[in-house]
Design a protein around this motif. Structure first.
Motif, mmCIF file in Angstrom:
data_model
loop_
_atom_site.group_PDB
_atom_site.id
_atom_site.type_symbol
_atom_site.label_atom_id
_atom_site.label_comp_id
_atom_site.label_asym_id
_atom_site.label_seq_id
_atom_site.Cartn_x
_atom_site.Cartn_y
_atom_site.Cartn_z
ATOM 1 N N PHE A 22 -50.384 -1.880 25.209
ATOM 2 C CA PHE A 22 -51.689 -2.199 25.793
ATOM 3 C C PHE A 22 -51.962 -3.682 25.583
ATOM 4 C CE2 PHE A 22 -52.883 -0.978 21.436
ATOM 5 C CZ PHE A 22 -53.778 -1.973 21.073
ATOM 6 N N THR A 23 -52.955 -4.218 26.239
ATOM 7 C CA THR A 23 -53.193 -5.659 26.225
ATOM 8 C C THR A 23 -54.678 -5.954 26.028
ATOM 9 O OG1 THR A 23 -53.585 -5.905 28.625
ATOM 10 C CG2 THR A 23 -51.286 -5.929 27.879
ATOM 11 N N CYS A 24 -54.958 -7.179 25.610
ATOM 12 C CA CYS A 24 -56.352 -7.609 25.471
ATOM 13 C C CYS A 24 -56.450 -9.126 25.650
ATOM 14 C CB CYS A 24 -56.925 -7.193 24.128
ATOM 15 S SG CYS A 24 -55.902 -7.577 22.696
ATOM 16 N N PRO A 25 -57.415 -9.596 26.438
ATOM 17 C CA PRO A 25 -57.621 -11.042 26.589
ATOM 18 C C PRO A 25 -58.187 -11.616 25.294
ATOM 19 C CG PRO A 25 -59.368 -9.847 27.713
ATOM 20 C CD PRO A 25 -58.397 -8.815 27.208
ATOM 21 N N VAL A 26 -57.659 -12.774 24.887
ATOM 22 C CA VAL A 26 -58.073 -13.359 23.604
ATOM 23 C C VAL A 26 -58.267 -14.866 23.710
ATOM 24 C CG1 VAL A 26 -56.909 -11.579 22.250
ATOM 25 C CG2 VAL A 26 -55.676 -13.676 22.851
ATOM 26 N N GLY A 27 -59.071 -15.379 22.788
ATOM 27 C CA GLY A 27 -59.193 -16.812 22.602
ATOM 28 C C GLY A 27 -58.398 -17.214 21.367
ATOM 29 N N MET A 70 -47.158 -10.293 21.332
ATOM 30 C CA MET A 70 -46.688 -11.316 22.260
ATOM 31 C C MET A 70 -47.842 -11.714 23.175
ATOM 32 S SD MET A 70 -44.245 -8.555 24.175
ATOM 33 C CE MET A 70 -43.507 -9.628 25.356
ATOM 34 N N LYS A 71 -47.620 -12.722 24.014
ATOM 35 C CA LYS A 71 -48.706 -13.201 24.864
ATOM 36 C C LYS A 71 -48.234 -13.522 26.282
ATOM 37 C CE LYS A 71 -51.905 -15.296 21.502
ATOM 38 N NZ LYS A 71 -52.476 -16.579 21.013
ATOM 39 N N ALA A 72 -49.180 -13.389 27.220
ATOM 40 C CA ALA A 72 -48.976 -13.830 28.595
ATOM 41 C C ALA A 72 -50.021 -14.890 28.912
ATOM 42 C CB ALA A 72 -49.097 -12.665 29.571
ATOM 43 N N TYR A 73 -49.633 -15.836 29.777
ATOM 44 C CA TYR A 73 -50.491 -16.966 30.109
ATOM 45 C C TYR A 73 -50.586 -17.097 31.628
ATOM 46 C CZ TYR A 73 -49.219 -17.994 25.277
ATOM 47 O OH TYR A 73 -49.003 -17.900 23.942
ATOM 48 N N LYS A 74 -51.595 -17.803 32.089
ATOM 49 C CA LYS A 74 -51.752 -18.040 33.517
ATOM 50 C C LYS A 74 -51.641 -19.530 33.782
ATOM 51 C CE LYS A 74 -54.295 -15.229 35.837
ATOM 52 N NZ LYS A 74 -55.449 -14.454 36.359
ATOM 53 N N ASN A 75 -50.748 -19.917 34.724
ATOM 54 C CA ASN A 75 -50.594 -21.343 35.044
ATOM 55 C C ASN A 75 -51.604 -21.760 36.103
ATOM 56 O OD1 ASN A 75 -49.574 -20.504 37.523
ATOM 57 N ND2 ASN A 75 -47.439 -21.006 37.038
ATOM 58 N N VAL A 76 -51.567 -23.042 36.492
ATOM 59 C CA VAL A 76 -52.565 -23.569 37.423
ATOM 60 C C VAL A 76 -52.461 -22.940 38.795
ATOM 61 C CG1 VAL A 76 -52.830 -25.770 36.223
ATOM 62 C CG2 VAL A 76 -51.023 -25.508 37.940
ATOM 63 N N ALA A 94 -58.301 -22.538 29.732
ATOM 64 C CA ALA A 94 -57.384 -23.232 28.821
ATOM 65 C C ALA A 94 -57.599 -22.749 27.390
ATOM 66 C CB ALA A 94 -57.605 -24.737 28.903
ATOM 67 N N GLY A 95 -56.492 -22.471 26.694
ATOM 68 C CA GLY A 95 -56.566 -22.021 25.311
ATOM 69 C C GLY A 95 -56.670 -20.513 25.164
ATOM 70 N N ALA A 96 -56.933 -19.820 26.265
ATOM 71 C CA ALA A 96 -57.017 -18.359 26.222
ATOM 72 C C ALA A 96 -55.715 -17.751 26.748
ATOM 73 C CB ALA A 96 -58.205 -17.867 27.041
#
Length: 355
Positions: A163-168, A75-81, A133-135
């Motif tokens: 666990f988690t990892c930042p991705v493009g 799954m994924k988490a995102y950051k808004n503006v 953006a896109g990550a």
């Protein structure tokens, strides 16, 4: 979400953030600082904790190493503006994890344990969620057997971890695929619908053979006679034939119930597109390619979101698909999904949860 779950938190003494290059993220290689852990002992989940990400110590007789009782989610988490962290449909991942658990004879992970462990982990490691953006932040919940016992039976002890990892981007360009006509990924009555580790292990060799021939992925076909398209190696797959979206149904037990797949179908119907959940015959796909009826082909999945397919090999013949215009359905739905995930468009489906 109200909870009485007590989670012990031990923070890392030295963060890896300063040494992480967020402008050049390789999928799955940069791991965040912490992980959530819970143990299943004496018939219950217990010992909830968040601790620094570190290697595990396993007994050589560990049951998972020998008998493969292991499941996972993505799954994924995102950051808004505004800098808020947004999770996309985490409750769907929790439910699907437990569907996999049931099939693999693993005890269900309670919603409270899954969600509270996830939210507290993300809150602690919120600086690991990319703002670019896109990550995004990829999230890997998983469960595996921890009995140290050489006997073919369900384990009595398990470990649940996140666990988690930042991705493009998972794919940097459209992919090439080959229709598989010899090897089988899943068959009715098997474990194809579960996110079980063994499913992926069994797919590696045929995929490697295809990669040696210049293809990125396989299009898996049914295990009985290889006459119907099922899914691709890391994603569900959809075809736009004339003006209709065709994708395999998920009620046979051979296909993963993709959360991105479901989201795309919901949006497609709202956008006025015709949708058919049915098995596409290999011969029908081949004919659509020859006659120019196949307008788009793309995969859907958490890692890839939408992965355009540029080339398909059927029965030894390569077919190149036309370049996908910006107003094509796959591009429209990709933009819409991204807008919802990054908080740029109102979420009318209740898909987003803020951390």
């Amino acid at each position: 979400m109200k909870t009485t779950l007590q989670i012990d938190i031990k923070k890392t003494e030295k963060s890896k953030l300063p040494k992480t290059d967020f402008d050049n993220l390789v999928f799955g290689q940069s791991i965040s600082d912490h992980m959530f852990v819970a143990d299943y002992i004496n018939g219950e989940w217990t010992d909830f904790r968040i601790e620094p990400y570190t290697p595990l110590s396993l007994n050589p007789a560990n049951a998972t190493l020998h008998y493969g009782q292991s499941i996972f989610e993505g799954m994924k988490a995102y950051k808004n503006v505004s800098g808020e962290i947004l999770l996309f449909r985490p409750e769907a991942n929790q439910k699907r994890l437990n569907e996999s658990a049931e099939r693999m004879c693993i005890p269900a992970v309670p919603e409270e344990v899954f969600m509270e462990g996830l939210f507290q982990l993300l809150d602690l490691d919120r600086d690991w969620v990319p703002a670019k953006a896109g990550a995004s932040l990829y999230i890997r919940p998983f469960v595996f057997a921890t009995d140290d016992y050489l006997g073919v039976r369900p384990s009595e002890k398990y470990k649940f971890m996140i666990f988690t990892c930042p991705v493009g981007n998972y794919y940097s360009k459209p992919v090439s695929v080959k229709v598989e006509s010899k090897y089988t990924r899943a068959i009715e009555g098997g474990t194809g619908y579960a996110k079980a580790a063994g499913n992926y292990a069994g797919s590696l060799y045929p995929a490697l053979l295809a990669q040696k021939e210049g293809y990125d992925q396989l299009l898996w076909t049914d295990g009985k006679n290889h006459q119907h398209i099922e899914e691709s190696g890391t994603m569900n797959v959809m075809f736009m034939i004339d003006d209709t979206i065709v994708t395999a149904p998920t009620n046979t037990g051979t296909i993963l119930k993709g959360i991105t797949r479901d989201s795309v179908l919901v949006l497609a119907k709202e956008m006025g597109y015709k949708v058919e959940e049915r098995f596409l015959k290999v011969s029908e796909l081949e004919n659509a390619l020859k006659e120019g009826q196949l307008k788009e082909a793309f995969g859907t999945g958490t890692a890839a979101t939408i992965a355009h397919i540029a080339r398909i090999n059927v029965n030894g013949v390569d077919y190149t698909l036309p370049e996908i215009p910006g107003n094509a359905f796959s591009n429209q739905v990709l933009r819409k999904l991204d807008a919802i995930k990054y908080g740029l468009e109102e979420d009318t489906h209740g898909w987003i949860q803020k951390v």
